[in-house]
Enzyme design. Structure first.
Site, PDB file in Angstrom:
ATOM      1  N   ARG A 196       0.820  -1.214   0.000  1.00 25.72           N
ATOM      2  CA  ARG A 196       0.000   0.000   0.000  1.00 25.72           C
ATOM      3  C   ARG A 196       0.855   1.266   0.000  1.00 25.72           C
ATOM      4  O   ARG A 196       0.543   2.261  -0.645  1.00 25.72           O
ATOM      5  CB  ARG A 196      -0.887  -0.021   1.262  1.00 25.72           C
ATOM      6  CG  ARG A 196      -2.140   0.791   1.134  1.00 25.72           C
ATOM      7  CD  ARG A 196      -2.985   0.681   2.380  1.00 25.72           C
ATOM      8  NE  ARG A 196      -2.723   1.776   3.308  1.00 25.72           N
ATOM      9  CZ  ARG A 196      -3.214   3.006   3.193  1.00 25.72           C
ATOM     10  NH1 ARG A 196      -4.000   3.309   2.195  1.00 25.72           N
ATOM     11  NH2 ARG A 196      -2.914   3.936   4.075  1.00 25.72           N
ATOM     12  N   HIS A 233     -18.601  12.723   0.533  1.00 29.36           N
ATOM     13  CA  HIS A 233     -19.062  11.501   1.206  1.00 29.36           C
ATOM     14  C   HIS A 233     -20.597  11.514   1.277  1.00 29.36           C
ATOM     15  O   HIS A 233     -21.186  12.552   1.627  1.00 29.36           O
ATOM     16  CB  HIS A 233     -18.469  11.437   2.619  1.00 29.36           C
ATOM     17  CG  HIS A 233     -18.890  10.219   3.365  1.00 29.36           C
ATOM     18  ND1 HIS A 233     -18.355   8.967   3.108  1.00 29.36           N
ATOM     19  CD2 HIS A 233     -19.831  10.032   4.327  1.00 29.36           C
ATOM     20  CE1 HIS A 233     -18.937   8.075   3.890  1.00 29.36           C
ATOM     21  NE2 HIS A 233     -19.834   8.692   4.645  1.00 29.36           N
TER      22      HIS A 233
HETATM   23  C1  GRF Z   1     -20.499   9.246  -4.312  1.00 23.92           C
HETATM   24  O1  GRF Z   1     -21.762   9.000  -3.753  1.00 23.92           O
HETATM   25  C2  GRF Z   1     -19.528   9.751  -3.285  1.00 23.92           C
HETATM   26  O2  GRF Z   1     -20.134  10.379  -2.205  1.00 23.92           O
HETATM   27  C3  GRF Z   1     -18.872   8.488  -2.807  1.00 23.92           C
HETATM   28  O3  GRF Z   1     -18.788   7.663  -3.940  1.00 23.92           O
HETATM   29  C4  GRF Z   1     -19.836   7.990  -4.848  1.00 23.92           C
HETATM   30  C5  GRF Z   1     -19.187   8.207  -6.184  1.00 23.92           C
HETATM   31  O4  GRF Z   1     -20.108   8.363  -7.230  1.00 23.92           O
HETATM   32  N1  GRF Z   1     -17.587   8.794  -2.190  1.00 23.92           N
HETATM   33  P1  GRF Z   1     -19.625   8.834  -8.666  1.00 23.92           P
HETATM   34  O5  GRF Z   1     -18.518   7.891  -9.119  1.00 23.92           O
HETATM   35  O6  GRF Z   1     -19.165  10.246  -8.566  1.00 23.92           O
HETATM   36  O7  GRF Z   1     -20.851   8.692  -9.527  1.00 23.92           O
END
Ligand code: GRF
Length: 215
Positions: free
Chosen positions: A64, A108
């Site tokens: 990692r 998020h």
């Molecule tokens: C979003 O809902 C974001 O909050 C989360 O992952 C999802 C990504 O969606 N971290 P996208 O790939 O932007 O459609």
């Protein structure tokens, strides 16, 4: 302000950011899109607009730490003013944080500090909360634990499942993320001090950046 956007999946947040940039709502520029997954659909969105893409996948590195080091080197090539995690499904490590710490933000799908980590919409359904939403925050070494920059609330409706709630939250994300990036790029939201600060008020008061804007 030059952005490097890190993605793992569909890229609807990347698309919202690019659309907001195209129509002047987000005064920034995406210099590169980098993914940990070659199959991420988000990469095609970038390619279609002539934005350089790179893949830095963990399987190509011993551990990692080595992956994180390679990722930070790839990002550094574009010398971004801000790194945006838009559906990037991995934790960044010490190398990324030492090079870009304080200037990496994430979106998020929950009102943090509630429901950090994976499957936030499913966690919200399981707990039967009546409101959830999304959060844009600065990334630190923890899981969705860095300083909150802005949030948007979304109701959880009768009959919602994980997919329907996530779709409603994503609509809010698509407004919130470009607004926060614009505020940072234009200096209204400062990430330079020990704590992120909204510096755009004309009355001299310091407030957090709010979305939708406070009247
Ligand atoms: C979003 O809902 C974001 O909050 C989360 O992952 C999802 C990504 O969606 N971290 P996208 O790939 O932007 O459609």
């Amino acid at each position: 302000m030059d952005l490097v956007v890190l993605v793992s999946g569909r890229g609807s947040n990347l698309e919202a950011l690019l659309t907001a940039i195209e129509n002047g709502r987000c005064r920034a520029r995406v210099s590169a899109v980098i993914s940990d997954r070659p199959q991420a659909q988000a990469l095609a969105l970038a390619t279609a607009r002539g934005i350089p893409t790179q893949i830095v996948k963990p399987a190509d590195y011993a551990d990692r730490e080595a992956w994180d080091h390679a990722l930070s080197a790839a990002v550094a090539e574009f010398a971004p003013g801000l790194v945006v995690l838009a559906g990037f499904m991995r934790l960044i490590g010490a190398s990324m944080l030492s090079r870009f710490g304080g200037r990496v933000i994430n979106v998020h799908p929950a009102l943090l500090p509630a429901f950090p980590g994976m499957d936030a919409p499913a966690q919200a359904i399981a707990k039967r909360v009546s409101m959830s939403g999304c959060t844009v925050h600065v990334v630190d070494a923890g899981v969705d634990s860095g300083p909150i920059l802005s949030q948007a609330a979304v109701p959880v409706l009768e009959g919602d499942d994980e997919a329907s709630l996530h779709a409603r939250i994503q609509k809010a994300e698509h407004a919130l993320l470009p607004a926060v990036v614009d505020a940072i790029a234009t200096g209204q939201l400062s990430l330079d001090g020990p704590v992120p600060r909204y510096v755009g008020s004309t009355d001299g008061a310091e407030r957090m950046f709010a979305w939708p804007p406070l009247i």
